[in-house]
Motif scaffolding. Structure first.
Motif, PDB file in Angstrom:
ATOM      1  N   CYS A 142      -8.493   5.584  -6.563  1.00 42.13           N
ATOM      2  CA  CYS A 142      -7.258   4.933  -6.150  1.00 42.13           C
ATOM      3  C   CYS A 142      -6.662   4.268  -7.381  1.00 42.13           C
ATOM      4  O   CYS A 142      -7.278   4.248  -8.448  1.00 42.13           O
ATOM      5  CB  CYS A 142      -7.506   3.904  -5.044  1.00 42.13           C
ATOM      6  SG  CYS A 142      -8.404   2.427  -5.602  1.00 42.13           S
ATOM      7  N   ASN A 180       0.451   5.218   0.490  1.00 35.15           N
ATOM      8  CA  ASN A 180      -0.436   6.291   0.914  1.00 35.15           C
ATOM      9  C   ASN A 180       0.012   7.614   0.303  1.00 35.15           C
ATOM     10  O   ASN A 180       1.152   8.055   0.518  1.00 35.15           O
ATOM     11  CB  ASN A 180      -0.451   6.395   2.435  1.00 35.15           C
ATOM     12  CG  ASN A 180      -1.106   5.187   3.080  1.00 35.15           C
ATOM     13  OD1 ASN A 180      -2.205   4.784   2.696  1.00 35.15           O
ATOM     14  ND2 ASN A 180      -0.437   4.594   4.061  1.00 35.15           N
ATOM     15  N   THR A 213       0.829  -1.200   0.000  1.00 40.26           N
ATOM     16  CA  THR A 213       0.000   0.000   0.000  1.00 40.26           C
ATOM     17  C   THR A 213       0.863   1.250   0.000  1.00 40.26           C
ATOM     18  O   THR A 213       1.814   1.356   0.778  1.00 40.26           O
ATOM     19  CB  THR A 213      -0.927   0.016   1.217  1.00 40.26           C
ATOM     20  OG1 THR A 213      -1.807  -1.118   1.171  1.00 40.26           O
ATOM     21  CG2 THR A 213      -1.764   1.281   1.254  1.00 40.26           C
ATOM     22  N   LYS A 255      -6.025  10.094   1.159  1.00 41.18           N
ATOM     23  CA  LYS A 255      -6.624  10.109   2.494  1.00 41.18           C
ATOM     24  C   LYS A 255      -8.127  10.361   2.471  1.00 41.18           C
ATOM     25  O   LYS A 255      -8.779  10.335   3.514  1.00 41.18           O
ATOM     26  CB  LYS A 255      -5.955  11.192   3.342  1.00 41.18           C
ATOM     27  CG  LYS A 255      -4.467  10.951   3.606  1.00 41.18           C
ATOM     28  CD  LYS A 255      -3.886  12.086   4.434  1.00 41.18           C
ATOM     29  CE  LYS A 255      -2.415  11.866   4.735  1.00 41.18           C
ATOM     30  NZ  LYS A 255      -1.850  12.993   5.535  1.00 41.18           N
ATOM     31  N   ARG A 283      -3.372   5.030  -2.772  1.00 40.44           N
ATOM     32  CA  ARG A 283      -4.637   5.602  -2.292  1.00 40.44           C
ATOM     33  C   ARG A 283      -4.382   6.918  -1.568  1.00 40.44           C
ATOM     34  O   ARG A 283      -3.314   7.142  -0.992  1.00 40.44           O
ATOM     35  CB  ARG A 283      -5.324   4.623  -1.341  1.00 40.44           C
ATOM     36  CG  ARG A 283      -4.546   4.356  -0.056  1.00 40.44           C
ATOM     37  CD  ARG A 283      -5.249   3.356   0.836  1.00 40.44           C
ATOM     38  NE  ARG A 283      -4.520   3.172   2.098  1.00 40.44           N
ATOM     39  CZ  ARG A 283      -4.866   2.289   3.035  1.00 40.44           C
ATOM     40  NH1 ARG A 283      -5.915   1.500   2.849  1.00 40.44           N
ATOM     41  NH2 ARG A 283      -4.164   2.193   4.150  1.00 40.44           N
TER      42      ARG A 283
END
Length: 567
Positions: free
Chosen positions: A214, A164, A162, A207, A205
């Motif tokens: 995404c 961010n 992942t 917030k 992705r």
């Protein structure tokens, strides 16, 4: 230096024509590109066929010749050099963001279904001996490179990462995945074929939460994937995410599949490869195909823009066969980087293109080959107009599942990509720009003052003569493709490549070409791919016999970007 040219593709999805995106760059000659698209997902289940292997079965299959090229198989006489993995990268931008747990569940499901998503490589592929003075001709292969897929060997935790994105805007998301896309295309070091899965997924992705877009960035070792497989895999993951979103769990699991056949097995037939039958498979058609390939080289197709190298040619090929890089090794070869730009072609523009192609009796693929060839002529003079005429050799990608014995039916992830060569020319330099030129003398003067200048009106206000040139090239590409298929060219091409890869260290020839000052790692004027029509009804199988359509309000739509890293 690598070059990328404008490529467009058409994707039909169920009854909806998608928005097709293409990428281009100002630096000129094409590198293999792939389609990207925006579409709404629908979901169907397909009746399970007989004879499907259980996901609990350990599966093995020796790699075919093309898979050994893509992997790639290493060359032991030069232990200080490790050939890099050939990358295939594909990105799907979703309109909504699933939870990480839901994505991991969907990935676990597809890994259980598709053996090559949970495999590693055993065996080094080295021969018993090399029987020539140049150490290039192989004899025997006691420990071939082999796909080994064991239940539970890998899971989503081994492939999912992942990322961010700090900012919440779309441009920051795009910057994040595009940077990773470029990195993985040029650098396959993430893949250790002996210890790790041959693919990975990055989940980019923001917030903002579930209502924001995404990106799922898929990176494959090209030995296990082609764009058709990537499209279907993305589709299956997104449909699983939608099912989890709607029901809280997966109700209809993907059907467990077998390792698909290699491209050689699919086209030539089981136990019909060079290892199995040797020269018995060679026919007069094969010999004619080889003679035709030799004849192509007598036309001296241009490979590089002026000022970037000699292009290799026959003498360069001889140098490579003798174990030397044509023109000597380029000390900056490892510094070459792909240049990518992402472009969107609207649904309206795509529909118009399709309509024009039908009016002229060609396919969009044929139009792409014409556009690519003409664009190549615009850059070939290196910014210094010379008014020369040249021949162009264009690599056109093919889905080899359609040809020969057609043993692979597209039920699982695998690499069945192939290609053919289109020969166009001779064409005057800057033929693409001249498509819209009404005053050639004035334009020549403009070129001398602005060597890399492009004007929108050159594409939007074409002359009748320019349009005739474009559609004539498209029809020529169509004719060459039809002749190639009618003469069983795909079968002959696969057989010849299988022979070359089996008896020689073709991977080392690719490496030497990549190091060459003369060829700069190139073998074509340009190359392109068009994955063509993608029908949702041909999606990977799920359990159950009833077709099921996803609700129109499903939160997941996706855009796709993809490219292969060819030497």
């Amino acid at each position: 230096m690598r070059f990328v040219c404008a490529v467009t593709s058409l994707l039909a999805f169920a009854k909806h024509v998608s928005n097709v995106e293409s990428f281009s760059t100002h630096s000129g000659i094409s590198k293999i590109g792939r389609l990207r698209s925006e579409l709404r997902v629908q979901d169907f289940a397909v009746t399970e066929t007989e004879g499907i292997t259980s996901s609990e079965t350990v599966q093995r299959r020796v790699l075919g010749s093309q898979e050994n090229l893509m992997l790639p198989r290493q060359y032991s006489p030069n232990p200080d050099v490790t050939f890099p993995s050939m990358s295939h990268v594909s990105c799907a931008v979703l309109s909504s963001t699933p939870t990480e747990a839901a994505l991991a569940k969907a990935i676990d499901e597809v890994m259980m279904a598709h053996p090559l998503l949970r495999c590693k490589i055993e065996g080094d592929g080295q021969p018993d001996e090399r029987i020539d003075l140049l150490q290039m001709v192989r004899k025997g292969e006691p420990n071939p490179c082999t796909f080994v897929s064991k239940p539970g060997m890998f899971s989503a935790s081994d492939v999912l990462r992942t990322v961010n994105v700090e900012a919440n805007d779309r441009s920051s998301l795009d910057k994040s995945w595009q940077s990773a896309f470029n990195r993985d295309l040029d650098d396959g070091s993430w893949c250790n074929v002996e210890t790790s899965p041959l693919w990975k997924v990055e989940f980019h992705r923001s917030k903002e939460g579930s209502d924001s877009p995404c990106a799922l960035l898929f990176s494959f070792n090209h030995a296990i994937s082609d764009q058709s497989s990537a499209n279907k895999l993305t589709d299956q993951i997104v449909s699983l995410l939608a099912e989890i979103d709607e029901n809280g769990s997966v109700l209809s699991h993907p059907v467990a599949q077998e390792i698909p056949p290699s491209v050689e097995e699919s086209v030539l037939g089981k136990r019909e490869t060079w290892k199995d039958i040797g020269s018995a498979g060679i026919s007069p058609g094969t010999i004619k195909y080889v003679a035709g390939k030799a004849l192509e080289e007598t036309k001296a197709p241009v490979i590089l823009p002026d000022g970037f190298g000699e292009g290799g040619g026959v003498l360069g090929a001889i140098a490579t066969i003798t174990g030397n890089a044509a023109g000597g090794e380029d000390s900056k070869s490892m510094e070459r980087k792909s240049v990518l730009e992402f472009r969107t072609l609207s649904k309206q523009a795509t529909s118009s293109l399709l309509e024009k192609c039908r009016e002229n009796g060609v396919s969009i693929t044929n139009a792409l080959s014409a556009a690519l060839t003409l664009t190549s002529t615009d850059f070939i003079d290196g910014g210094k107009p010379k008014s020369k005429e040249r021949n162009y050799k264009i690599l056109q990608s093919l889905d080899m599942r359609r040809f020969g014995k057609a043993e692979d039916t597209g039920k699982s992830v695998g690499c069945l990509a192939g290609s053919m060569d289109l020969m166009h020319g001779p064409l005057p330099d800057r033929s693409g720009e001249r498509v819209g030129i009404h005053n050639v003398a004035a334009w020549n003067q403009h070129c001398r003052s602005h060597p890399f200048s492009f004007r929108r009106q050159l594409r939007t206000q074409p002359t009748k003569k320019g349009l005739k040139l474009f559609w004539d090239l498209a029809r020529e590409g169509q004719s060459q493709t039809e002749s190639f298929v009618a003469s069983d060219g795909p079968t002959h091409a696969v057989r010849v490549f299988d022979f070359a890869m089996t008896v020689s260290d073709l991977n080392n020839l690719v490496h030497l070409t990549a190091q060459s000052k003369d060829s700069q790692g190139r073998a074509y004027s340009a190359g392109f791919a068009n994955a063509g029509v993608y029908e949702r009804l041909e999606a990977f199988q799920k359990e159950g016999g009833e077709q099921r359509t996803l609700k129109v309000g499903s939160p997941f739509c996706w855009q796709e970007y993809a490219m292969n890293d060819f030497p």
